[in-house]
Design a protein around this motif. Structure first.
Motif, PDB file in Angstrom:
ATOM      1  N   UNK A 445       0.816  -1.208   0.000  1.00  0.00           N
ATOM      2  CA  UNK A 445       0.000   0.000   0.000  1.00  0.00           C
ATOM      3  C   UNK A 445       0.857   1.268   0.000  1.00  0.00           C
ATOM      4  N   UNK A 446       2.093   1.169   0.448  1.00  0.00           N
ATOM      5  CA  UNK A 446       2.886   2.371   0.700  1.00  0.00           C
ATOM      6  C   UNK A 446       4.148   2.477  -0.157  1.00  0.00           C
ATOM      7  N   UNK A 447       4.553   1.408  -0.813  1.00  0.00           N
ATOM      8  CA  UNK A 447       5.730   1.479  -1.685  1.00  0.00           C
ATOM      9  C   UNK A 447       5.413   2.350  -2.898  1.00  0.00           C
ATOM     10  N   UNK A 448       6.286   3.294  -3.180  1.00  0.00           N
ATOM     11  CA  UNK A 448       6.086   4.195  -4.318  1.00  0.00           C
ATOM     12  C   UNK A 448       7.351   4.221  -5.168  1.00  0.00           C
ATOM     13  N   UNK A 449       7.164   4.386  -6.483  1.00  0.00           N
ATOM     14  CA  UNK A 449       8.300   4.472  -7.395  1.00  0.00           C
ATOM     15  C   UNK A 449       8.825   5.905  -7.403  1.00  0.00           C
ATOM     16  N   UNK A 450      10.119   6.051  -7.109  1.00  0.00           N
ATOM     17  CA  UNK A 450      10.734   7.368  -7.082  1.00  0.00           C
ATOM     18  C   UNK A 450      11.289   7.770  -8.429  1.00  0.00           C
ATOM     19  N   UNK A 451      11.832   8.982  -8.534  1.00  0.00           N
ATOM     20  CA  UNK A 451      12.436   9.450  -9.791  1.00  0.00           C
ATOM     21  C   UNK A 451      13.565   8.551 -10.289  1.00  0.00           C
ATOM     22  N   UNK A 452      14.169   7.794  -9.381  1.00  0.00           N
ATOM     23  CA  UNK A 452      15.248   6.887  -9.770  1.00  0.00           C
ATOM     24  C   UNK A 452      14.736   5.558 -10.306  1.00  0.00           C
ATOM     25  N   UNK A 453      13.401   5.404 -10.376  1.00  0.00           N
ATOM     26  CA  UNK A 453      12.817   4.164 -10.870  1.00  0.00           C
ATOM     27  C   UNK A 453      12.774   3.058  -9.844  1.00  0.00           C
ATOM     28  N   UNK A 454      13.188   3.339  -8.611  1.00  0.00           N
ATOM     29  CA  UNK A 454      13.219   2.331  -7.553  1.00  0.00           C
ATOM     30  C   UNK A 454      12.031   2.515  -6.612  1.00  0.00           C
ATOM     31  N   UNK A 455      11.683   1.448  -5.923  1.00  0.00           N
ATOM     32  CA  UNK A 455      10.592   1.489  -4.954  1.00  0.00           C
ATOM     33  C   UNK A 455      11.101   2.022  -3.621  1.00  0.00           C
ATOM     34  N   UNK A 456      10.403   2.995  -3.087  1.00  0.00           N
ATOM     35  CA  UNK A 456      10.790   3.623  -1.830  1.00  0.00           C
ATOM     36  C   UNK A 456       9.663   3.483  -0.813  1.00  0.00           C
ATOM     37  N   UNK A 457      10.042   3.607   0.454  1.00  0.00           N
ATOM     38  CA  UNK A 457       9.087   3.489   1.557  1.00  0.00           C
ATOM     39  C   UNK A 457       9.026   4.820   2.295  1.00  0.00           C
ATOM     40  N   UNK A 458       7.823   5.347   2.547  1.00  0.00           N
ATOM     41  CA  UNK A 458       7.745   6.596   3.311  1.00  0.00           C
ATOM     42  C   UNK A 458       8.165   6.374   4.763  1.00  0.00           C
ATOM     43  N   UNK A 459       8.048   7.437   5.529  1.00  0.00           N
ATOM     44  CA  UNK A 459       8.550   7.457   6.895  1.00  0.00           C
ATOM     45  C   UNK A 459       7.945   6.337   7.745  1.00  0.00           C
ATOM     46  N   UNK A 460       8.816   5.494   8.319  1.00  0.00           N
ATOM     47  CA  UNK A 460       8.428   4.556   9.370  1.00  0.00           C
ATOM     48  C   UNK A 460       9.406   4.777  10.520  1.00  0.00           C
ATOM     49  N   UNK A 461       9.393   3.870  11.480  1.00  0.00           N
ATOM     50  CA  UNK A 461      10.300   4.041  12.618  1.00  0.00           C
ATOM     51  C   UNK A 461      11.134   2.785  12.796  1.00  0.00           C
ATOM     52  N   UNK A 462      12.445   2.969  12.853  1.00  0.00           N
ATOM     53  CA  UNK A 462      13.325   1.847  13.164  1.00  0.00           C
ATOM     54  C   UNK A 462      13.163   1.530  14.646  1.00  0.00           C
ATOM     55  N   UNK A 463      12.847   0.290  14.996  1.00  0.00           N
ATOM     56  CA  UNK A 463      12.511  -0.023  16.389  1.00  0.00           C
ATOM     57  C   UNK A 463      13.509   0.532  17.395  1.00  0.00           C
TER      58      UNK A 463
END
Length: 764
Positions: A445-463
């Motif tokens: 639901x949250x993976x988006x393709x960036x200008x570099x053509x790669x899939x990116x993840x918006x802000x989450x939190x590293x435990x």
């Protein structure tokens, strides 16, 4: 609340039936002998026995008994004349689901038995016999003494406590003190929370109703024959029904009506068989004894058909306890790998929990994303995977984000490990595949393709550290999940239309963000800038093993990232040292691996945490059991590694360990492994294949080798790299690798000790 002080002695036909047996095994538990010719498993388990020659004062000192559900711990009472037996049960929890699990589905305190003596306790001499899961010894008071033996019966789930008091302590009496039926957690506790009603105290039992319905009952009865006495006590829970009182009373009556010697023989049979399933002996006996205690502890704490372990397992800590449920952000995940490598699938509650309760995972998904095909896992939760209240894992890229988005994927990695160690395709088909696909759907639901053509993840939190876009913790789990789903579809030969989507995720997911000096970052633009106890940004190294030391191109980033994490250990906790040890083992650094393990086992106090005298674990005022059990897997990682298609024998053994012996350890590929190292050389490796998986063996034998089957016939093999051979084993086949011309004894053995090591517990 007044304690129940009346002792009930059953005088019935069953007493006469069992009279002869009662004078035998139940009279006193003899300390286990050290020498057991022909039974090395019993020998090392006996050597690992825990000893108390000082009276334990609390949870972090006392001996512990359990059968995966019902637990008991023994330590000093509130007066010098009393002994306390704290009772707990892994299934006893509240059911007020309107509040988050740590409150509304909280594990509940039950209460404790007291044994009141005529005199003050002046000395104890106790032994916890791991091989028989039996506590026994003597209690000396100013008026006399009591010899005793105690077990939590494996099959019945009943505490059986036999004692023979001296003349001066004939009046020693049992009582029960219930504890308030309320959560002990204070974090986010709602102001409207109230405790459950007062218990119903009766003759030989204490029934505790719950506001949500159901309840739990503690029952106890005593039986006497001459000067010997046998107490039976148990806890029964029912929800939503109210059968708990009848169930508890029936259990103690049944236990007391049975032949005590026959009961004890059944109990010992299970535990003896358990300990014989695998074997580890190393020359550092502090490490060896610790390892065998953890095997005992995890079997006492969990069973496949029961709850996954909560923070304190079946042993309630009555002081300062705020961890009242199940934590899935690390704690469960690091506890269970040892059940695979030590060959104990009967303890794998993780796989069975997901099999049984996966539908509850939808309740952890934020409401806007509950589409019937999406799962997540919030913490804390109860043992049925319910988060309670309105808790969810939050929405990445928004203010509701949490550090819980990866919980479910990491938990399912444990299921993958269970599959890899047994190659049971039913685990893939029925448990992992459907649940993992829904877990990955949440991230989709949250993976988006960036200008570099790669899939990116918006802000989450590293435990337990920081917010970050492209969070390494999440990316590593997403990458593992996508590739595992593709592999699973292939293994199961499924016509799966989502395979191209998963392949795209695995291929186009953005690489981890790196610093040229300090290695992999927490996430995009977020470095590790302070000590971090959680190894969340290192999962790709261990346990996911995405990068491996065998590939020279991976070594630099592994080294830089680990060294930067380990440069500041001021905030590390017990599991940090266990993880560091395992990481160093897979990075071919045995001396460092042992150093990290020994730092923890030597009971160094760091960041107000410590391994306790009884091998439990303290973090500030809270108590837990997962870090020591995690460290048991660190021992296995020194002796055997089986990931990446290569089975490695003694891959990370310190030069100081010139001898080692293993048997029955289970590796990925469904291989059972026996091996021996003697005087610094590997003298044999024996591998049994349960599934016919391709075997590449890094055997560790110096010079030329012979490869034979279990009957001594030569087996074909071919070189597969330096120190490695490929052997074509069929399902059910066995290969024995030895130095050319060698004919060693392949039986496991307790190897010679490097030096003296004190027993765990409270020796004098």
């Amino acid at each position: 609340m007044d304690a129940v002080s009346r002792r009930t002695v059953l005088r019935s036909a069953s007493v006469a039936v069992g009279a002869a047996a009662f004078g035998g095994l139940w009279a006193r538990a003899a300390p286990p002998a050290i020498g057991h010719p022909g039974n090395p498993h019993r020998e090392v388990a006996a050597d690992a026995r825990m000893v108390w020659q000082r009276l334990p004062e609390n949870w972090q000192e006392g001996p512990f008994l359990a059968n995966g559900y019902f637990g008991a711990q023994v330590y000093a009472g509130r007066t010098p004349e009393t002994l306390k037996v704290m009772l707990s049960h892994t299934q006893v929890q509240d059911q007020r689901i309107q509040w988050e699990a740590g409150i509304g589905l909280s594990r509940l305190p039950i209460g404790y038995l007291t044994l009141a003596f005529a005199g003050a306790v002046t000395a104890v001499d106790w032994t916890l016999d791991l091989y028989n899961a039996e506590l026994g010894g003597t209690i000396t008071t100013t008026r006399g003494s009591v010899a005793f033996s105690a077990v939590v019966h494996n099959d019945l789930g009943v505490l059986l406590f036999s004692m023979t008091p001296s003349a001066g302590e004939k009046s020693a009496a049992w009582a029960f003190q219930p504890l308030e039926s309320a959560t002990t957690r204070t974090v986010r506790k709602p102001p409207e929370y109230v405790a459950n009603p007062a218990p119903e105290v009766a003759d030989g039992y204490c029934a505790q109703p719950m506001l949500a319905g159901g309840g739990y009952t503690t029952a106890w009865r005593e039986r006497s024959i001459g000067s010997r006495r046998l107490l039976a006590a148990t806890v029964a829970y029912s929800f939503p029904g109210t059968t708990h009182t009848a169930d508890a009373l029936e259990s103690v009556e049944k236990a007391l009506a049975a032949n005590p010697d026959a009961l004890l023989a059944r109990h010992r049979r299970w535990w003896n068989d358990y300990h014989r399933r695998s074997f580890v002996s190393v020359p550092d006996k502090q490490v060896q004894r610790f390892y065998w205690i953890q095997l005992y502890k995890i079997a006492a704490a969990t069973r496949a058909d029961g709850p996954v372990v909560s923070e304190w397992g079946p042993w309630f800590p009555e002081v300062g306890n705020s961890w009242t449920a199940v934590w899935w952000n690390l704690n469960v995940q690091v506890t269970y790998p040892i059940v695979n490598s030590s060959n104990h699938p009967e303890l794998d509650a993780v796989t069975e929990t997901f099999r049984r309760d996966h539908a509850n995972l939808e309740t952890s998904v934020p409401p806007a994303y509950r589409d019937g095909d999406t799962y997540a896992l919030s913490h804390p939760g109860d043992w049925r995977l319910r988060p309670g209240g309105t808790r969810s894992v939050g929405v990445p890229g928004t203010t509701s984000k949490t550090d819980q988005t990866g919980n479910l994927l990491w938990g399912l990695h444990n299921v993958w490990l269970a599959y890899r160690h047994h190659l049971d395709r039913r685990v893939l088909r029925d448990v992992l595949y459907p649940t993992l696909a829904k877990a990955l759907n949440f991230y989709r639901h949250f993976l988006v393709t960036g200008p570099d053509g790669l899939l990116h993840l918006p802000l989450t939190r590293s435990p337990e550290y920081a917010d970050a876009p492209d969070c390494t913790y999440d990316l590593s789990l997403i990458r593992w999940a996508a590739r595992t789903l593709v592999d699973t579809a292939r293994i199961l030969r499924l016509d799966e239309p989502r395979v191209p989507i998963w392949q795209e995720i695995g291929t186009k997911l953005v690489p981890y963000h790196e610093d040229p000096v300090n290695g992999v970052l927490i996430g995009d633009g977020v470095p590790l800038a302070a000590s971090h106890r959680h190894f969340s940004h290192l999962l790709w190294l261990y346990p996911l093993r995405e990068r491996v030391w065998d590939r020279p191109a991976d070594r630099d980033v592994m080294t830089r990232t680990f060294d930067h994490w380990a440069a500041d250990q001021s905030a590390w906790h017990g599991y940090s040292y266990a993880a560091a040890s395992s990481m160093k083992s897979v990075m071919d650094a045995p001396e460092e691996a042992l150093r990290y393990l020994k730092f923890f086992l030597d009971r160094n106090v760091v960041a107000d945490t410590e391994l306790t005298a009884n091998t439990m674990y303290r973090e500030g005022s809270n108590f837990a059991i997962e870090s020591p059990i995690t460290a048991a897997q660190s021992v296995v990682d020194m002796l055997m590694q089986g990931s990446g298609g290569v089975l490695k024998i003694f891959p990370s053994v310190s030069a100081t360990w010139r001898d080692a012996s293993i048997a029955g350890l289970r590796a990925e590929g469904a291989f059972l492994v026996d091996a021996s190292r003697r005087d610094g050389r590997t003298e044999f490796v024996r591998v049994h294949s349960e599934a016919g998986e391709p075997l590449v063996l890094q055997h560790g034998v110096t010079g030329d080798v012979d490869v034979r089957d279990e009957h001594g016939r030569r087996l074909p093999w071919r070189p597969a790299g330096p120190g490695r051979i490929a052997i074509g084993l069929r399902r059910g086949g066995t290969a024995v690798v030895t130095p050319r011309g060698g004919r060693p004894d392949c039986a496991p053995r307790d190897v010679p000790a490097l030096g003296l090591a004190p027993a765990w517990g409270l020796p004098s």
